[in-house]
Scaffold this motif. Structure first.
Motif, PDB file in Angstrom:
ATOM      1  N   VAL A  39       6.127   4.884  11.832  1.00  0.00           N
ATOM      2  CA  VAL A  39       5.148   4.184  12.642  1.00  0.00           C
ATOM      3  C   VAL A  39       4.902   4.988  13.910  1.00  0.00           C
ATOM      4  O   VAL A  39       5.832   5.349  14.624  1.00  0.00           O
ATOM      5  CB  VAL A  39       5.645   2.774  13.017  1.00  0.00           C
ATOM      6  CG1 VAL A  39       4.615   2.054  13.864  1.00  0.00           C
ATOM      7  CG2 VAL A  39       5.985   1.954  11.780  1.00  0.00           C
ATOM      8  N   LEU A  40       3.629   5.254  14.198  1.00  0.00           N
ATOM      9  CA  LEU A  40       3.223   5.893  15.440  1.00  0.00           C
ATOM     10  C   LEU A  40       2.625   4.790  16.311  1.00  0.00           C
ATOM     11  O   LEU A  40       1.609   4.209  15.964  1.00  0.00           O
ATOM     12  CB  LEU A  40       2.191   6.992  15.193  1.00  0.00           C
ATOM     13  CG  LEU A  40       1.560   7.641  16.421  1.00  0.00           C
ATOM     14  CD1 LEU A  40       2.624   8.287  17.307  1.00  0.00           C
ATOM     15  CD2 LEU A  40       0.510   8.646  16.003  1.00  0.00           C
ATOM     16  N   LEU A  41       3.314   4.483  17.423  1.00  0.00           N
ATOM     17  CA  LEU A  41       2.837   3.437  18.334  1.00  0.00           C
ATOM     18  C   LEU A  41       2.017   4.077  19.444  1.00  0.00           C
ATOM     19  O   LEU A  41       2.416   5.071  20.021  1.00  0.00           O
ATOM     20  CB  LEU A  41       4.027   2.680  18.933  1.00  0.00           C
ATOM     21  CG  LEU A  41       4.835   1.868  17.928  1.00  0.00           C
ATOM     22  CD1 LEU A  41       6.081   1.298  18.595  1.00  0.00           C
ATOM     23  CD2 LEU A  41       4.010   0.775  17.295  1.00  0.00           C
ATOM     24  N   LEU A  43       0.806  -1.228   0.000  1.00  0.00           N
ATOM     25  CA  LEU A  43       0.000   0.000   0.000  1.00  0.00           C
ATOM     26  C   LEU A  43       0.838   1.278   0.000  1.00  0.00           C
ATOM     27  O   LEU A  43       0.354   2.330  -0.379  1.00  0.00           O
ATOM     28  CB  LEU A  43      -0.942   0.011   1.209  1.00  0.00           C
ATOM     29  CG  LEU A  43      -2.009  -1.076   1.251  1.00  0.00           C
ATOM     30  CD1 LEU A  43      -2.719  -1.079   2.595  1.00  0.00           C
ATOM     31  CD2 LEU A  43      -2.999  -0.902   0.107  1.00  0.00           C
ATOM     32  N   GLN A  44       2.070   1.202   0.506  1.00  0.00           N
ATOM     33  CA  GLN A  44       2.965   2.357   0.596  1.00  0.00           C
ATOM     34  C   GLN A  44       2.301   3.565   1.270  1.00  0.00           C
ATOM     35  O   GLN A  44       2.265   4.669   0.709  1.00  0.00           O
ATOM     36  CB  GLN A  44       3.468   2.746  -0.800  1.00  0.00           C
ATOM     37  CG  GLN A  44       4.437   1.742  -1.399  1.00  0.00           C
ATOM     38  CD  GLN A  44       5.713   1.626  -0.588  1.00  0.00           C
ATOM     39  OE1 GLN A  44       6.403   2.612  -0.386  1.00  0.00           O
ATOM     40  NE2 GLN A  44       6.015   0.440  -0.101  1.00  0.00           N
ATOM     41  N   PRO A  45       1.798   3.391   2.509  1.00  0.00           N
ATOM     42  CA  PRO A  45       1.191   4.532   3.201  1.00  0.00           C
ATOM     43  C   PRO A  45       2.269   5.518   3.656  1.00  0.00           C
ATOM     44  O   PRO A  45       3.453   5.190   3.681  1.00  0.00           O
ATOM     45  CB  PRO A  45       0.513   3.884   4.410  1.00  0.00           C
ATOM     46  CG  PRO A  45       1.359   2.688   4.693  1.00  0.00           C
ATOM     47  CD  PRO A  45       1.808   2.192   3.336  1.00  0.00           C
ATOM     48  N   ASP A  46       1.824   6.700   4.034  1.00  0.00           N
ATOM     49  CA  ASP A  46       2.724   7.714   4.572  1.00  0.00           C
ATOM     50  C   ASP A  46       2.959   7.508   6.066  1.00  0.00           C
ATOM     51  O   ASP A  46       3.957   7.968   6.604  1.00  0.00           O
ATOM     52  CB  ASP A  46       2.141   9.109   4.333  1.00  0.00           C
ATOM     53  CG  ASP A  46       1.946   9.378   2.857  1.00  0.00           C
ATOM     54  OD1 ASP A  46       2.960   9.459   2.146  1.00  0.00           O
ATOM     55  OD2 ASP A  46       0.782   9.458   2.410  1.00  0.00           O
ATOM     56  N   LEU A  47       2.006   6.841   6.725  1.00  0.00           N
ATOM     57  CA  LEU A  47       2.090   6.647   8.170  1.00  0.00           C
ATOM     58  C   LEU A  47       1.348   5.381   8.551  1.00  0.00           C
ATOM     59  O   LEU A  47       0.290   5.072   7.993  1.00  0.00           O
ATOM     60  CB  LEU A  47       1.467   7.852   8.897  1.00  0.00           C
ATOM     61  CG  LEU A  47       1.419   7.827  10.420  1.00  0.00           C
ATOM     62  CD1 LEU A  47       2.835   7.815  11.022  1.00  0.00           C
ATOM     63  CD2 LEU A  47       0.636   9.040  10.943  1.00  0.00           C
ATOM     64  N   LEU A  48       1.915   4.677   9.521  1.00  0.00           N
ATOM     65  CA  LEU A  48       1.291   3.499  10.099  1.00  0.00           C
ATOM     66  C   LEU A  48       1.044   3.819  11.567  1.00  0.00           C
ATOM     67  O   LEU A  48       1.965   4.238  12.279  1.00  0.00           O
ATOM     68  CB  LEU A  48       2.241   2.306   9.958  1.00  0.00           C
ATOM     69  CG  LEU A  48       1.803   0.953  10.477  1.00  0.00           C
ATOM     70  CD1 LEU A  48       0.596   0.441   9.704  1.00  0.00           C
ATOM     71  CD2 LEU A  48       2.953  -0.036  10.342  1.00  0.00           C
ATOM     72  N   ILE A  49      -0.201   3.680  12.013  1.00  0.00           N
ATOM     73  CA  ILE A  49      -0.531   3.909  13.420  1.00  0.00           C
ATOM     74  C   ILE A  49      -1.009   2.579  13.979  1.00  0.00           C
ATOM     75  O   ILE A  49      -1.914   1.966  13.419  1.00  0.00           O
ATOM     76  CB  ILE A  49      -1.635   4.977  13.590  1.00  0.00           C
ATOM     77  CG1 ILE A  49      -1.178   6.328  13.031  1.00  0.00           C
ATOM     78  CG2 ILE A  49      -2.032   5.106  15.064  1.00  0.00           C
ATOM     79  CD1 ILE A  49      -2.250   7.415  13.092  1.00  0.00           C
TER      80      ILE A  49
END
Length: 141
Positions: A137-139, A102-108
């Motif tokens: 990645v925002l954890l 998917l190549q997202p800009d951000l993974l949360i």
């Protein structure tokens, strides 16, 4: 902006959905949001071979709908558009594969899921995903 939020129906992923809502308020344009859940394969390959594809598909759809529902509720309540999808397999491997695809800009994602006891500081799935992707990645704890 494209954000992917892996979910498993746990309280950690519900919190991650709430953080996503807060993050979105800071953006000028609404981001594209993809909710992703990974259904664990049932039984052994031999056991799965005894079930019809339709039965397996129905089971995976039902399990995935249950895992997606809490995050979908949070996003719907906030009035955000999103896409929900599921894949079957090992959670860390499948999340990493979908992020690559998917190549997202951000993974949360939440730091722990339903298997919170497997990880000490951070869940094993979150740890593996962070180690295997180059996407920010925002954890959420």
């Amino acid at each position: 902006m494209h954000i992917v939020l892996p979910v498993d129906g746990s309280t950690y992923t519900a919190r991650a959905a709430q953080v996503l809502v807060q993050q979105v308020r800071q953006y000028k344009e609404p981001p594209r949001i993809t909710l992703l859940t990974v259904a664990l394969p049932i039984g052994t390959p031999l056991a799965r071979a005894q079930l019809s594809k339709a039965t397996l598909d129905e089971y995976y759809c039902d399990v995935s709908a249950q895992a997606l529902a809490p995050a979908e509720g949070v996003l719907k309540q906030a009035g955000l558009a999103f896409e929900s999808r599921f894949v079957v397999g090992d959670p860390a491997e499948q999340i990493a594969a979908e992020v690559t695809r998917l190549q997202p800009d951000l993974l949360i994602m939440g730091t722990h899921g339903h298997s919170a006891l497997k990880g000490f500081v951070m869940g094993s799935v979150a740890s593996k995903v962070v180690a295997s992707t180059t996407v920010p990645v925002l954890l959420v704890r």
